[in-house]
Design a protein around this motif. Structure first.
Motif, PDB file in Angstrom:
ATOM      1  N   VAL A 443     -12.322   4.112 -13.872  1.00 11.20           N
ATOM      2  CA  VAL A 443     -11.224   3.782 -13.109  1.00 11.20           C
ATOM      3  C   VAL A 443     -11.837   2.512 -12.370  1.00 11.20           C
ATOM      4  N   ILE A 447     -11.246  -1.839 -12.980  1.00 12.07           N
ATOM      5  CA  ILE A 447     -10.733  -2.639 -11.770  1.00 12.07           C
ATOM      6  C   ILE A 447     -11.678  -3.647 -11.560  1.00 12.07           C
ATOM      7  N   VAL A 452      -6.350  -3.227 -16.544  1.00 14.02           N
ATOM      8  CA  VAL A 452      -5.552  -2.335 -15.881  1.00 14.02           C
ATOM      9  C   VAL A 452      -5.802  -0.948 -16.379  1.00 14.02           C
ATOM     10  N   PRO A 453      -6.085  -0.204 -15.352  1.00 19.46           N
ATOM     11  CA  PRO A 453      -6.576   1.135 -15.843  1.00 19.46           C
ATOM     12  C   PRO A 453      -5.349   1.964 -16.210  1.00 19.46           C
ATOM     13  N   TRP A 470      -0.222   3.724  -6.562  1.00 20.35           N
ATOM     14  CA  TRP A 470      -1.168   3.342  -7.759  1.00 20.35           C
ATOM     15  C   TRP A 470      -0.415   2.962  -8.861  1.00 20.35           C
ATOM     16  N   SER A 474      -1.301   0.379 -12.129  1.00 25.66           N
ATOM     17  CA  SER A 474      -1.951   1.153 -13.002  1.00 25.66           C
ATOM     18  C   SER A 474      -0.755   1.947 -13.853  1.00 25.66           C
ATOM     19  N   MET A 504      -3.735  -5.629  -9.202  1.00 26.01           N
ATOM     20  CA  MET A 504      -4.813  -4.848  -9.281  1.00 26.01           C
ATOM     21  C   MET A 504      -5.923  -5.677  -8.954  1.00 26.01           C
TER      22      MET A 504
END
Length: 543
Positions: A443, A447, A452-453, A470, A474, A504
């Motif tokens: 994760v 970042i 983009v997670p 979040w 994400s 992000m």
């Protein structure tokens, strides 16, 4: 709404007006009256002046609700009992020292940060109203009912160090509530702004209040390597990093426990596993005994643990066994603030009082060379994952996508000569499935590299969810939707993706590790989450 009760003694008579003359004419009745009235007065004074049944009040916020969305109140009979509580969730628990099982909120917390907020029970409906529309005040006639002795007792309590600390926390709560609907607070270097935050104004005000007021006492007992020590170059590096930084910090650490808001138990779970646990024994006994003995030592030497039953104490662990270690002491698990990487609600993580912080794999001890990546237009790969097959989720991901689609690069092992971090920098989305435990260093790696997670997990509370939204930066995918992964990612328009990626990058500072720490970085964000939990605990010294 639960609250510590105060007895009210009164006398009523449904037939008083009918038999009044006969009652007064009876000498035996007069004698009874002369006997009963003093008893009523005595019991009334005892109920007003007697000690409170609760030494601390715990308000239960939810990490997945916006910061300061709701305000709740208590009426525990203390001077600040009618003060609005900074709400992260709209329930309040008043803990009786003889009924510590009540010390934690309902375990039915959200499994995912994208889940809708919990429905508020009918009896708690008033607490869920917006704070500025329903201010929580004590009415004037309530004050008239208080005895002079009770008021004097409260004033005397305020003169203590603890009373002074609690008064400052009350003022901080009020400032944060006002900031939610107020103007943007001016900042020196960074001002939180945008949909990445549940409420940027409230967060900024809370952060400034923390910088001004928050004090941490680190217990000095214990010796390295188990205490005051931790790993700094591994997947569990945040344990050692935080322990080191808080112990050398001059802004937040205090050497005077009377000035502290929270008390840190400086053991490292990673070090306990390395030096105390017998490999492959599956016996947690040695670790539990070590932590239990440590708590016993500090509770016998200092009054603070027993005063709150650990509610203003915190532990920090990034190792998978952090939750299990907290079982060493029942109050440590149920009452104390547990800062955990393994923030799994199905294993007892409680966003009401526990803190989720990120797992960061500092292979070299710092982030040099890891942060940064190309612009979105240079990222040609839709999604990427590479990692070992362990835990219940990754086998499903690999079964559906390993080497099956050129747009989704899913591998168990990367081809020789291919760089893991280069692949992340070439990808728009980075898949972050849980392994054995819910947390994954991918994760933060995503970042760091501008990817983009995509969170693929169940029961995971992402880091700093009390502040960060979040969903704005994400993608969250349930395990059942893994077969639809490509469809989900391709349905995100270019415009939306660019917004997510830009947001992000804006919040990346909250995950960066710096030595010495910088404002709003991961060290300060961990402290801020602990600060928020402490704001919703009222400690009363009734000795």
């Amino acid at each position: 709404m639960m609250a510590s009760s105060s007895k009210k003694v009164g006398a009523t008579s449904s037939s008083g007006s009918t038999h009044q003359h006969a009652w007064w004419s009876s000498s035996s009745s007069i004698a009874a009256l002369l006997f009963v009235v003093p008893l009523v007065v005595v019991f009334g004074l005892i109920s007003l002046l007697g000690p409170d049944t609760a030494n601390w009040v715990f308000t239960s916020p939810s990490a997945s609700l916006p910061l300061n969305l709701t305000v709740t109140s208590t009426s525990s009979g203390n001077s600040d009992s009618n003060d609005d509580v900074l709400g992260l969730q709209s329930t309040v628990v008043v803990v009786d020292m003889h009924n510590i099982e009540e010390a934690h909120s309902d375990d039915s917390v959200q499994n995912r940060s994208s889940s809708p907020p919990l429905a508020v029970e009918e009896e708690e409906e008033e607490a869920a109203l917006p704070p500025l529309q329903q201010p929580n005040v004590t009415r004037g006639d309530d004050f008239m009912n208080e005895t002079h002795a009770s008021i004097m007792e409260r004033r005397q309590r305020k003169k203590t160090n603890l009373g002074w600390l609690e008064a400052r926390l009350r003022r901080a709560r009020a400032a944060i509530r006002e900031a939610k609907f107020g103007n943007q607070t001016r900042g020196v270097d960074y001002i939180p702004n945008g949909p990445m935050y549940w409420n940027a104004n409230a967060f900024h005000r809370s952060y400034l209040e923390m910088e001004e007021k928050f004090k941490v006492f680190v217990y000095g007992e214990g010796e390295p390597p188990l205490f005051h020590n931790g790993p700094c170059k591994s997947i569990y590096s945040m344990e050692g990093n935080f322990i080191h930084e808080i112990e050398v910090n001059k802004q937040f650490r205090t050497l005077d426990p009377e000035k502290a808001h929270v008390y840190f138990l400086p053991f490292s779970v990673t070090m306990l596993v390395r030096f105390v646990y017998v490999r492959d024994s599956h016996d947690f006994g040695p670790i539990r005994r070590t932590v239990r003995d440590y708590v016993n030592i500090v509770s016998e030497k200092y009054p603070y643990w027993n005063r709150s039953l650990g509610a203003d104490h915190f532990m920090l662990a990034c190792h998978d066994w952090g939750p299990e270690t907290s079982n060493s002491n029942p109050h440590l698990r149920k009452n104390s603030i547990r800062a955990l990487c393994n923030a799994n609600t199905s294993e007892g993580f409680n966003p009401s009082k526990d803190v989720s912080f990120p797992e960061i794999n500092l292979q070299t001890g710092d982030t040099h060379g890891f942060i940064g990546g190309p612009s979105p237009r240079l990222r040609s790969i839709l999604g990427f994952f590479a990692g070992g097959v362990h835990g219940p989720i990754r086998p499903i991901l690999l079964e559906h996508w390993e080497n099956k689609d050129p747009d989704l690069r899913v591998h168990q092992y990367l081809p020789k000569g291919v760089s893991y971090y280069d692949m992340m920098r070439q990808s728009r989305f980075c898949l972050c499935p849980s392994g054995y435990e819910v947390a994954s260093p991918r994760v933060v790696e995503a970042i760091y590299t501008g990817c983009v997670p995509v969170l693929i997990s169940d029961h995971y509370v992402p880091p700093f969810s009390d502040v960060l939204n979040w969903k704005s930066f994400s993608v969250e995918v349930s395990v059942s939707d893994i077969p639809n992964l490509k469809k989900i990612l391709t349905s995100i328009s270019s415009r939306r993706y660019l917004r997510m990626q830009r947001r992000m990058l804006q919040v990346r500072r909250h995950f960066e590790v710096n030595s010495p720490p910088k404002r709003f970085d991961v060290f300060h964000m961990i402290l801020h989450s602990i600060w928020l939990r402490r704001l919703n605990v009222r400690v009363h010294d009734d000795q």
